[in-house]
Design a protein around this motif. Structure first.
Motif, mmCIF file in Angstrom:
data_model
loop_
_atom_site.group_PDB
_atom_site.id
_atom_site.type_symbol
_atom_site.label_atom_id
_atom_site.label_comp_id
_atom_site.label_asym_id
_atom_site.label_seq_id
_atom_site.Cartn_x
_atom_site.Cartn_y
_atom_site.Cartn_z
ATOM 1 N N ALA A 1 1.037 -1.245 -0.001
ATOM 2 C CA ALA A 1 -0.215 0.000 0.055
ATOM 3 C C ALA A 1 0.751 1.177 0.092
ATOM 4 N N SER A 2 1.987 1.245 0.601
ATOM 5 C CA SER A 2 2.872 2.294 0.653
ATOM 6 C C SER A 2 3.461 2.638 -0.686
ATOM 7 N N ASN A 3 3.691 1.539 -1.271
ATOM 8 C CA ASN A 3 4.140 1.596 -2.748
ATOM 9 C C ASN A 3 3.290 2.423 -3.613
ATOM 10 N N ILE A 4 1.973 1.862 -3.546
ATOM 11 C CA ILE A 4 0.824 2.515 -4.239
ATOM 12 C C ILE A 4 0.623 3.904 -4.033
ATOM 13 N N ALA A 5 0.826 4.294 -2.705
ATOM 14 C CA ALA A 5 0.674 5.525 -2.284
ATOM 15 C C ALA A 5 1.672 6.395 -2.862
ATOM 16 N N ASN A 6 2.848 5.816 -2.899
ATOM 17 C CA ASN A 6 4.030 6.884 -3.425
ATOM 18 C C ASN A 6 4.107 6.454 -4.953
ATOM 19 N N ALA A 7 3.222 6.347 -5.686
ATOM 20 C CA ALA A 7 3.378 6.207 -6.971
ATOM 21 C C ALA A 7 3.962 7.394 -7.944
ATOM 22 N N GLY A 8 3.551 8.625 -7.341
ATOM 23 C CA GLY A 8 3.970 9.754 -7.800
ATOM 24 C C GLY A 8 5.169 10.542 -7.199
ATOM 25 N N THR A 9 5.729 9.914 -6.227
ATOM 26 C CA THR A 9 6.916 10.409 -5.479
ATOM 27 C C THR A 9 8.209 10.376 -6.475
ATOM 28 N N PRO A 10 8.642 11.458 -6.713
ATOM 29 C CA PRO A 10 9.885 11.384 -7.420
ATOM 30 C C PRO A 10 11.019 10.630 -6.419
ATOM 31 N N GLY A 11 11.955 9.650 -6.990
ATOM 32 C CA GLY A 11 12.927 8.961 -6.276
ATOM 33 C C GLY A 11 12.516 8.105 -5.296
ATOM 34 N N TYR A 12 11.302 7.594 -5.342
ATOM 35 C CA TYR A 12 10.860 6.815 -4.201
ATOM 36 C C TYR A 12 11.369 5.351 -4.702
ATOM 37 N N LYS A 13 11.818 4.497 -3.715
ATOM 38 C CA LYS A 13 12.217 3.092 -4.137
ATOM 39 C C LYS A 13 11.081 2.029 -3.840
ATOM 40 N N ALA A 14 10.491 1.370 -4.525
ATOM 41 C CA ALA A 14 9.469 0.296 -3.929
ATOM 42 C C ALA A 14 10.155 -0.582 -3.209
ATOM 43 N N ARG A 15 9.456 -1.101 -2.209
ATOM 44 C CA ARG A 15 9.805 -2.239 -1.340
ATOM 45 C C ARG A 15 8.936 -3.200 -1.428
ATOM 46 N N ASP A 16 9.265 -4.570 -0.960
ATOM 47 C CA ASP A 16 8.764 -5.673 -0.949
ATOM 48 C C ASP A 16 9.308 -6.886 0.239
ATOM 49 N N LEU A 17 8.261 -7.423 0.601
ATOM 50 C CA LEU A 17 8.752 -8.380 1.641
ATOM 51 C C LEU A 17 8.829 -9.625 1.066
ATOM 52 N N ASP A 18 9.934 -10.440 1.103
ATOM 53 C CA ASP A 18 10.311 -11.744 0.451
ATOM 54 C C ASP A 18 9.566 -12.659 1.644
ATOM 55 N N PHE A 19 8.163 -12.938 1.221
ATOM 56 C CA PHE A 19 7.294 -13.814 2.094
ATOM 57 C C PHE A 19 8.024 -15.121 2.697
ATOM 58 N N ALA A 20 8.364 -15.951 2.014
ATOM 59 C CA ALA A 20 8.998 -17.205 2.015
ATOM 60 C C ALA A 20 10.209 -17.094 3.318
ATOM 61 N N SER A 21 11.166 -16.106 3.002
ATOM 62 C CA SER A 21 12.358 -16.260 4.029
ATOM 63 C C SER A 21 11.934 -15.583 5.265
ATOM 64 N N ALA A 22 11.031 -14.610 5.195
ATOM 65 C CA ALA A 22 10.471 -14.090 6.351
ATOM 66 C C ALA A 22 9.753 -14.791 7.301
ATOM 67 N N LEU A 23 8.873 -15.740 6.508
ATOM 68 C CA LEU A 23 8.177 -16.664 7.489
ATOM 69 C C LEU A 23 9.445 -17.851 7.980
ATOM 70 N N LYS A 24 10.202 -18.144 7.098
ATOM 71 C CA LYS A 24 11.186 -18.878 7.708
ATOM 72 C C LYS A 24 11.973 -18.653 8.879
ATOM 73 N N ALA A 25 12.385 -17.328 8.715
ATOM 74 C CA ALA A 25 12.907 -16.882 9.892
ATOM 75 C C ALA A 25 12.262 -16.649 11.127
ATOM 76 N N ARG A 26 10.881 -16.382 10.874
ATOM 77 C CA ARG A 26 9.759 -16.219 11.883
ATOM 78 C C ARG A 26 9.811 -17.730 12.569
ATOM 79 N N MET A 27 9.782 -18.758 12.083
ATOM 80 C CA MET A 27 9.647 -20.052 12.421
ATOM 81 C C MET A 27 10.747 -20.486 13.020
ATOM 82 N N GLY A 28 12.036 -19.796 12.759
ATOM 83 C CA GLY A 28 13.404 -20.119 13.402
ATOM 84 C C GLY A 28 13.438 -19.534 14.640
ATOM 85 N N GLY A 29 12.423 -18.522 14.983
ATOM 86 C CA GLY A 29 12.492 -17.861 16.374
ATOM 87 C C GLY A 29 12.779 -16.512 16.262
ATOM 88 N N ALA A 30 12.912 -15.815 15.060
ATOM 89 C CA ALA A 30 13.129 -14.372 15.233
ATOM 90 C C ALA A 30 11.693 -13.700 15.635
#
Lengths: 115, 134
Positions: free
Chosen positions: A24-53
């Motif tokens: 949603a932040s990316n969509i909100a910033n569709a018109g902001t000059p210089g904005y770098k879109a971010r995304d979550l690598d879901f698989a590795s985040a979940l792996k880290a989370r299950m690993g105790g992070a």
């Protein structure tokens, strides 16, 4: 306690919700000059989370900048098609996780009521 | 300390920013073709410039209007002695508004606004569903 009841789905729902915020932040910033879109690598985040992070740390470590298909002149890397697809995919996955959790809750309520 | 940012704040601010952008495009279009008697008084088109606003605690980032700037395009000088606004040499100065560019700007802004509304709708629906688990 809630971890043992909902298993992987509790963590998954939390990460899905975090990813929804990022997209949603990316969509909100569709018109902001210089904005770098971010995304979550879901698989590795979940792996880290299950690993105790912890939730926030796991999500933070797995947050990456998006590589644009075609960089624009003003340095903005939001591409509407990509973001919308990712948002839709994430919403469906969120719904799926939610039904797993709902199923778990229903099972437990039924067991408690005993009918 | 301000309240932590939520998805609703993100969407609301993004929509307000797009509204500012749309309003400046509308002002430019409204002033297209307006003439003045001196170069300094001529209307200069406005542009809203966006900036990112990151909330460190939640990792969400929204938009802020960093400023509405006047472009430095030179007014179009036209020789029109019959015009009551003409200066001593019979020249008038027309606002340098590119109507096509303004229309495109408006269209793009409307699309981005629409996208945000749709994303918000989906997110809201999912939040409601999560609350209804019982």
């Amino acid at each position: 306690m809630s971890d043992s009841i909902f298993g992987i789905h509790g963590a998954a729902l939390e990460l899905r919700s975090q990813r929804m915020g990022l997209l949603a932040s990316n969509i909100a910033n569709a018109g902001t000059p210089g904005y770098k879109a971010r995304d979550l690598d879901f698989a590795s985040a979940l792996k880290a989370r299950m690993g105790g992070a912890e939730g926030d740390q796991a999500a933070e470590a797995a947050t990456l900048y998006r590589v644009p298909v075609m960089p624009s002149l003003d340095g903005n890397t939001v591409e509407m098609a990509t973001e919308q697809t990712a948002f839709a995919e994430n919403a469906v996955a969120y719904s799926a996780t939610l039904s797993f959790i709902r199923g778990k809750v229903e099972t437990l309520t039924r067991a408690m009521k005993g009918d | 300390m301000p309240a932590p940012m939520t998805l609703f704040t993100v969407a609301q601010r993004a929509m307000s920013a797009q509204l500012v952008r749309m309003n400046s495009a509308a002002s430019n279009l409204a002033n297209a073709g307006s003439v003045t008697g001196s170069e300094g008084d001529a209307y200069r088109p406005m542009r809203a410039v966006f900036a990112q606003e990151l909330d460190q605690r939640t990792g969400l980032s929204t938009v802020r209007v960093a400023g509405v700037h006047r472009t430095d395009a030179a007014p179009v000088k036209r020789h029109d002695p019959g015009n009551p606004l003409a200066d001593a040499e019979g020249n008038v100065f027309e606002a340098p508004v590119d109507q096509n560019a303004e229309m495109v700007e408006m269209l793009e802004s409307a699309r981005q606004y629409q996208n945000m509304v749709e994303a918000l709708q989906t997110a809201k629906q999912l939040m409601l569903e999560t609350m209804r688990i019982k």
